[in-house]
Design a protein around this motif. Sequence first.
Motif, PDB file in Angstrom:
ATOM      1  N   LEU A  24      11.615  51.583 -29.034  1.00 24.59           N
ATOM      2  CA  LEU A  24      11.220  52.380 -30.187  1.00 24.59           C
ATOM      3  C   LEU A  24      10.830  51.402 -31.281  1.00 24.59           C
ATOM      4  O   LEU A  24      11.448  50.351 -31.453  1.00 24.59           O
ATOM      5  CB  LEU A  24      12.356  53.292 -30.646  1.00 24.59           C
ATOM      6  CG  LEU A  24      12.733  54.411 -29.674  1.00 24.59           C
ATOM      7  CD1 LEU A  24      13.838  55.275 -30.269  1.00 24.59           C
ATOM      8  CD2 LEU A  24      11.529  55.267 -29.317  1.00 24.59           C
ATOM      9  N   ASP A  43       7.213  55.070 -31.028  1.00 24.63           N
ATOM     10  CA  ASP A  43       7.515  54.110 -29.971  1.00 24.63           C
ATOM     11  C   ASP A  43       6.469  53.000 -29.932  1.00 24.63           C
ATOM     12  O   ASP A  43       5.490  53.015 -30.685  1.00 24.63           O
ATOM     13  CB  ASP A  43       7.659  54.806 -28.614  1.00 24.63           C
ATOM     14  CG  ASP A  43       6.347  55.359 -28.052  1.00 24.63           C
ATOM     15  OD1 ASP A  43       5.269  55.048 -28.593  1.00 24.63           O
ATOM     16  OD2 ASP A  43       6.413  56.110 -27.052  1.00 24.63           O
ATOM     17  N   LEU A  62       6.943  61.038 -32.519  1.00 26.50           N
ATOM     18  CA  LEU A  62       7.501  62.358 -32.244  1.00 26.50           C
ATOM     19  C   LEU A  62       8.332  62.829 -33.425  1.00 26.50           C
ATOM     20  O   LEU A  62       9.151  62.083 -33.964  1.00 26.50           O
ATOM     21  CB  LEU A  62       8.375  62.328 -30.984  1.00 26.50           C
ATOM     22  CG  LEU A  62       7.684  61.948 -29.672  1.00 26.50           C
ATOM     23  CD1 LEU A  62       8.646  62.130 -28.501  1.00 26.50           C
ATOM     24  CD2 LEU A  62       6.413  62.763 -29.448  1.00 26.50           C
ATOM     25  N   PHE A 111      13.295  63.601 -28.703  1.00 21.67           N
ATOM     26  CA  PHE A 111      12.778  63.421 -27.340  1.00 21.67           C
ATOM     27  C   PHE A 111      13.878  63.736 -26.343  1.00 21.67           C
ATOM     28  O   PHE A 111      15.054  63.428 -26.581  1.00 21.67           O
ATOM     29  CB  PHE A 111      12.313  61.973 -27.133  1.00 21.67           C
ATOM     30  CG  PHE A 111      12.180  61.579 -25.680  1.00 21.67           C
ATOM     31  CD1 PHE A 111      11.049  61.930 -24.960  1.00 21.67           C
ATOM     32  CD2 PHE A 111      13.198  60.887 -25.036  1.00 21.67           C
ATOM     33  CE1 PHE A 111      10.943  61.596 -23.614  1.00 21.67           C
ATOM     34  CE2 PHE A 111      13.100  60.544 -23.697  1.00 21.67           C
ATOM     35  CZ  PHE A 111      11.965  60.898 -22.984  1.00 21.67           C
ATOM     36  N   GLY A 165      12.876  54.465 -24.785  1.00 21.87           N
ATOM     37  CA  GLY A 165      11.584  54.124 -25.340  1.00 21.87           C
ATOM     38  C   GLY A 165      10.848  53.157 -24.425  1.00 21.87           C
ATOM     39  O   GLY A 165      11.491  52.344 -23.754  1.00 21.87           O
ATOM     40  N   PHE A 181       8.507  56.658 -25.276  1.00 21.29           N
ATOM     41  CA  PHE A 181       8.748  58.039 -24.887  1.00 21.29           C
ATOM     42  C   PHE A 181       8.026  58.348 -23.575  1.00 21.29           C
ATOM     43  O   PHE A 181       6.844  58.038 -23.418  1.00 21.29           O
ATOM     44  CB  PHE A 181       8.247  58.994 -25.972  1.00 21.29           C
ATOM     45  CG  PHE A 181       8.931  58.826 -27.297  1.00 21.29           C
ATOM     46  CD1 PHE A 181      10.306  58.947 -27.407  1.00 21.29           C
ATOM     47  CD2 PHE A 181       8.197  58.540 -28.434  1.00 21.29           C
ATOM     48  CE1 PHE A 181      10.946  58.792 -28.632  1.00 21.29           C
ATOM     49  CE2 PHE A 181       8.815  58.392 -29.670  1.00 21.29           C
ATOM     50  CZ  PHE A 181      10.199  58.512 -29.768  1.00 21.29           C
ATOM     51  N   ARG A 213       6.241  60.916 -20.935  1.00 21.04           N
ATOM     52  CA  ARG A 213       5.359  62.057 -21.181  1.00 21.04           C
ATOM     53  C   ARG A 213       4.834  62.584 -19.854  1.00 21.04           C
ATOM     54  O   ARG A 213       4.656  61.823 -18.891  1.00 21.04           O
ATOM     55  CB  ARG A 213       4.205  61.681 -22.105  1.00 21.04           C
ATOM     56  CG  ARG A 213       3.300  60.596 -21.562  1.00 21.04           C
ATOM     57  CD  ARG A 213       2.365  60.054 -22.634  1.00 21.04           C
ATOM     58  NE  ARG A 213       1.372  59.137 -22.090  1.00 21.04           N
ATOM     59  CZ  ARG A 213       1.582  57.859 -21.821  1.00 21.04           C
ATOM     60  NH1 ARG A 213       2.783  57.336 -22.033  1.00 21.04           N
ATOM     61  NH2 ARG A 213       0.610  57.099 -21.337  1.00 21.04           N
ATOM     62  N   GLY A 254       9.131  66.823 -26.443  1.00 21.19           N
ATOM     63  CA  GLY A 254       8.858  66.005 -27.620  1.00 21.19           C
ATOM     64  C   GLY A 254       7.634  66.545 -28.330  1.00 21.19           C
ATOM     65  O   GLY A 254       6.615  66.830 -27.690  1.00 21.19           O
TER      66      GLY A 254
END
Length: 448
Positions: free
Chosen positions: A26, A47, A53, A104, A201, A203, A205, A263
């Motif tokens: 992060l 991140d 986010l 998240f 981290g 994040f 997805r 997120g």
Amino acid sequence: MHPLLSKTAAALVVSALAQGVAQAALFAVDPGPYVPANGSFAAWYQDTHGRTLELCLSKAVSSRVPSAPGAPTYMCNLLPAPGIFDDTQPLVFPSNFPDEAFWFTGDGTIVDAARGIDLTYVSAVEAAFSGGDPIEGDQISFARIRIRVDVPTAGTYVITHPYGVDVFNVDTPGRRAINMTRDIGIGVPKTYDGALKGDVGPFLRSVNGPYTETNPVTGSAEQFVGDPNLEEAFTGSPFNTNYIRIEGPNGLDLRTAVMAISGKLATMARPTPMITQRSTYSRKPGASAPVAQQDVFVLAPPPPAKVTLDSNNPVLNLTEANTTGNWYAQSSTNPSLPSTLQVTADNHLAIASSTPTTLPMPLTDLVVISRAEYSLSTGQITVVASTSDETSPPVLTATSGTGVAIGALSGDGAVKSLATGISPIPPAKVRVTSSNGGTDTEEVVIVQ
């Protein structure tokens, strides 16, 4: 609520930390001011891949998974709690606000009834309250990794996940024989930068996202990195381990490559994140001129982002190979010292609102300690180190790991050495620093 660890789990955490691999990724957190609409929490985390986010409090629902009466398929992990948070009513802090909320989440499972395996994996950046219930002044945040597994057999289990590898030695099999929760970042209430040092981290997805849904309260379109109501293939692991895997006794080897991700993407413009890692040069005599190279390493968002070494002539593009965001370039320019390089990262192709970031990188030689040895019988410490500058070797100076002077290394070439008396206690570590900026630190080997 965020329950305290059991004694068993705490013991497992020690094992996991000792043997696991982690990379905090992060990059930044909202510095404030913090407003009641967000429960006085930080509004966002960013991140190292450039995604920002927001604290996910939206009541937007999934258009892929139908809601059921009394069970909306929220795109945020909104957790109703009787007497604390009624999701059918407006959010008002602190009278109607969740006791847990999330920037998240990434959750996955592996279940194999035939082999007696039931694994639950949780990764999250979480907002909570130190006393449990929503109270002003109790706000905390943390990065969480939780691994719980029912196993049928004693032995060693290795769990690979998007944010690292954890090893567990199980003596007593059964339900939750592996039960580990690692929360990093809990500190003084309303201080939110501790989670930046956690294991979570960049994040994760969904590979099918981002998803756009309408917030029924505001009527605005909002974007989300995943749908927590679906288990889907995902990406974003800093180690390129976009899966969960468990290995164990009797050839056990199970994995899943799908997780439920949540997120909410922020809409504000943020600079492209970049972390400078190393910029070193080396040179040696050539047939007619020194042969030189410069090596540059940075951490920045992966492609389609672009990273350039602007100070090179011509400008040099850095390369990235595996979507982890580790960039590298090599230049054959023979530097004039002292020298400061300039590197730019631009992520606007992935995130349109992202602005370029340019950072300086001091260019130094590369120092390598090949020997750091202390003799108890003679009270002598011997240090041998080299510099990557073979044409104009700089001065190399040794200190203890705590900064106490030991002395200058001697020698005409790139390899230099020092032997001197230190008593009665040897240093635990030795550091060698070059007058051209390079440095290396090694533990001292103790001999009789």
